[in-house]
Design a protein around this motif. Structure first.
Motif, PDB file in Angstrom:
ATOM      1  N   LEU A  66       0.503  -1.105   0.144  1.00 31.22           N
ATOM      2  CA  LEU A  66       0.466   0.323   0.062  1.00 31.22           C
ATOM      3  C   LEU A  66       1.037   1.130   0.193  1.00 31.22           C
ATOM      4  N   GLN A  67       2.086   1.341   0.550  1.00 27.40           N
ATOM      5  CA  GLN A  67       3.153   2.008   1.022  1.00 27.40           C
ATOM      6  C   GLN A  67       3.205   2.696  -0.676  1.00 27.40           C
ATOM      7  N   GLY A  68       3.790   1.590  -1.350  1.00 25.93           N
ATOM      8  CA  GLY A  68       4.528   1.838  -2.717  1.00 25.93           C
ATOM      9  C   GLY A  68       3.409   2.503  -3.584  1.00 25.93           C
ATOM     10  N   PHE A  69       2.126   1.730  -3.011  1.00 27.82           N
ATOM     11  CA  PHE A  69       1.161   2.185  -4.343  1.00 27.82           C
ATOM     12  C   PHE A  69       0.690   3.682  -4.533  1.00 27.82           C
ATOM     13  N   LYS A  70       0.616   4.424  -2.682  1.00 29.90           N
ATOM     14  CA  LYS A  70       0.355   5.633  -2.411  1.00 29.90           C
ATOM     15  C   LYS A  70       1.981   6.853  -3.078  1.00 29.90           C
ATOM     16  N   LYS A  71       2.648   5.847  -3.011  1.00 32.74           N
ATOM     17  CA  LYS A  71       4.903   6.596  -3.788  1.00 32.74           C
ATOM     18  C   LYS A  71       4.251   6.938  -4.780  1.00 32.74           C
ATOM     19  N   ALA A  72       3.506   5.998  -5.930  1.00 29.98           N
ATOM     20  CA  ALA A  72       3.373   5.672  -7.294  1.00 29.98           C
ATOM     21  C   ALA A  72       2.482   5.785  -8.286  1.00 29.98           C
ATOM     22  N   SER A  73       1.854   5.962  -7.103  1.00 32.24           N
ATOM     23  CA  SER A  73      -0.170   7.149  -8.010  1.00 32.24           C
ATOM     24  C   SER A  73      -0.076   8.034  -8.303  1.00 32.24           C
ATOM     25  N   PRO A  74       0.976   8.893  -8.463  1.00 36.72           N
ATOM     26  CA  PRO A  74       0.789   9.804  -9.623  1.00 36.72           C
ATOM     27  C   PRO A  74       1.816   9.717 -10.760  1.00 36.72           C
ATOM     28  N   TYR A  75       2.521   8.562 -10.098  1.00 34.92           N
ATOM     29  CA  TYR A  75       3.362   7.765 -11.660  1.00 34.92           C
ATOM     30  C   TYR A  75       2.362   6.870 -12.138  1.00 34.92           C
ATOM     31  N   LEU A  76       1.813   6.208 -11.608  1.00 36.96           N
ATOM     32  CA  LEU A  76       1.161   5.320 -12.450  1.00 36.96           C
ATOM     33  C   LEU A  76      -0.734   6.577 -13.329  1.00 36.96           C
ATOM     34  N   ARG A  77      -0.869   7.718 -12.465  1.00 34.85           N
ATOM     35  CA  ARG A  77      -2.198   8.501 -13.202  1.00 34.85           C
ATOM     36  C   ARG A  77      -1.683   8.779 -14.390  1.00 34.85           C
ATOM     37  N   ARG A  78      -0.358   9.512 -13.920  1.00 37.66           N
ATOM     38  CA  ARG A  78       0.404  10.550 -15.595  1.00 37.66           C
ATOM     39  C   ARG A  78       0.793   9.604 -16.319  1.00 37.66           C
ATOM     40  N   MET A  79       1.443   7.729 -16.822  1.00 39.04           N
ATOM     41  CA  MET A  79       1.140   7.210 -17.329  1.00 39.04           C
ATOM     42  C   MET A  79       0.190   6.904 -17.811  1.00 39.04           C
ATOM     43  N   ILE A  80      -1.102   5.916 -17.295  1.00 35.99           N
ATOM     44  CA  ILE A  80      -2.663   6.025 -17.514  1.00 35.99           C
ATOM     45  C   ILE A  80      -3.263   7.125 -18.471  1.00 35.99           C
ATOM     46  N   GLY A  81      -2.951   8.574 -18.757  1.00 34.55           N
ATOM     47  CA  GLY A  81      -3.481   9.956 -18.858  1.00 34.55           C
ATOM     48  C   GLY A  81      -3.069   9.634 -19.911  1.00 34.55           C
ATOM     49  N   GLU A  82      -1.360   8.648 -19.937  1.00 35.80           N
ATOM     50  CA  GLU A  82      -0.599   9.156 -21.181  1.00 35.80           C
ATOM     51  C   GLU A  82      -1.019   8.056 -22.269  1.00 35.80           C
ATOM     52  N   LYS A  83      -1.608   6.421 -21.828  1.00 32.82           N
ATOM     53  CA  LYS A  83      -1.184   5.166 -22.647  1.00 32.82           C
ATOM     54  C   LYS A  83      -2.317   5.017 -23.199  1.00 32.82           C
ATOM     55  N   MET A  84      -3.649   5.555 -22.647  1.00 37.17           N
ATOM     56  CA  MET A  84      -4.834   5.900 -22.659  1.00 37.17           C
ATOM     57  C   MET A  84      -5.454   6.933 -23.766  1.00 37.17           C
ATOM     58  N   GLU A  85      -5.146   7.791 -23.410  1.00 37.60           N
ATOM     59  CA  GLU A  85      -4.718   9.173 -23.713  1.00 37.60           C
ATOM     60  C   GLU A  85      -6.198   9.797 -23.542  1.00 37.60           C
ATOM     61  N   LEU A  86      -6.317  10.343 -22.018  1.00 33.66           N
ATOM     62  CA  LEU A  86      -7.377  10.706 -20.926  1.00 33.66           C
ATOM     63  C   LEU A  86      -7.483  11.734 -20.638  1.00 33.66           C
ATOM     64  N   ARG A  87      -7.921  12.954 -20.759  1.00 35.07           N
ATOM     65  CA  ARG A  87      -8.124  14.422 -20.483  1.00 35.07           C
ATOM     66  C   ARG A  87      -8.202  14.018 -19.279  1.00 35.07           C
ATOM     67  N   SER A  88      -8.953  13.271 -18.589  1.00 35.21           N
ATOM     68  CA  SER A  88      -9.168  13.351 -17.094  1.00 35.21           C
ATOM     69  C   SER A  88      -9.123  11.863 -16.464  1.00 35.21           C
ATOM     70  N   VAL A  89      -7.992  12.042 -15.620  1.00 32.80           N
ATOM     71  CA  VAL A  89      -7.443  10.663 -14.893  1.00 32.80           C
ATOM     72  C   VAL A  89      -8.246  10.140 -13.789  1.00 32.80           C
ATOM     73  N   PRO A  90      -9.300   9.488 -13.350  1.00 33.87           N
ATOM     74  CA  PRO A  90      -9.218   8.556 -12.646  1.00 33.87           C
ATOM     75  C   PRO A  90      -8.443   9.015 -11.712  1.00 33.87           C
ATOM     76  N   GLU A  91      -8.941   9.321 -10.085  1.00 36.02           N
ATOM     77  CA  GLU A  91      -8.186   9.055  -8.876  1.00 36.02           C
ATOM     78  C   GLU A  91      -8.043   8.022  -8.993  1.00 36.02           C
ATOM     79  N   LEU A  92      -6.841   7.312  -7.828  1.00 34.67           N
ATOM     80  CA  LEU A  92      -6.212   5.735  -7.939  1.00 34.67           C
ATOM     81  C   LEU A  92      -6.703   5.269  -6.331  1.00 34.67           C
ATOM     82  N   ARG A  93      -7.746   4.580  -6.357  1.00 31.22           N
ATOM     83  CA  ARG A  93      -7.620   4.006  -4.459  1.00 31.22           C
ATOM     84  C   ARG A  93      -6.885   2.134  -4.759  1.00 31.22           C
ATOM     85  N   PHE A  94      -5.910   2.409  -4.469  1.00 32.06           N
ATOM     86  CA  PHE A  94      -5.840   1.030  -3.646  1.00 32.06           C
ATOM     87  C   PHE A  94      -6.436   0.427  -2.645  1.00 32.06           C
TER      88      PHE A  94
END
Length: 122
Positions: A66-94
């Motif tokens: 959970l700590q790893g996900f918390k730290k990686a969450s901003p990166y994961l959101r940014r990459m999801i937005g780029e790879k999926m070409e989303l204008r609005s990327v959802p908040e990730l809750r693990f």
């Protein structure tokens, strides 16, 4: 929003997260973590990400993951937005996925009820 669209978005985020964890995330706390499901809110603003340990990882610490996900969450959101070409990327809750553990517990209960162990007669 249609339930089909919500499920499709969850499925795509699950696939993208799985690829990111496998190929791009180097945090050792997330090395043997498997994304099991993603549930989207009706407005697509929140993605509830369920995870569990890989079968190959006997020693596993949920809090560290959970700590790893918390730290990686901003990166994961940014990459999801780029790879999926989303204008609005959802908040990730693990959250840890306990569905398989619960299923195994129920199956074990059924097994013991249908095939009770008999004490050997002395």
């Amino acid at each position: 929003m249609s339930s089909r669209r919500i499920k499709q978005m969850g499925s795509l985020i699950k696939e993208t997260l799985a690829q990111l964890l496998l190929r791009e995330v180097s945090d050792p706390r997330l090395q043997n973590v498997v994304v099991t499901d993603v549930e989207m809110s009706a407005d697509l603003k929140i993605a509830r990400v369920y995870f569990s340990k890989s079968e190959m990882e006997p020693s596993w610490n949920e809090k560290e993951a959970l700590q790893g996900f918390k730290k990686a969450s901003p990166y994961l959101r940014r990459m999801i937005g780029e790879k999926m070409e989303l204008r609005s990327v959802p908040e990730l809750r693990f959250e840890r996925d306990t569905h398989n553990e619960e299923l195994n517990r129920i199956l074990n209960l059924i097994e013991t009820e249908t095939h009770p162990k008999h004490k050997s007669e002395e």
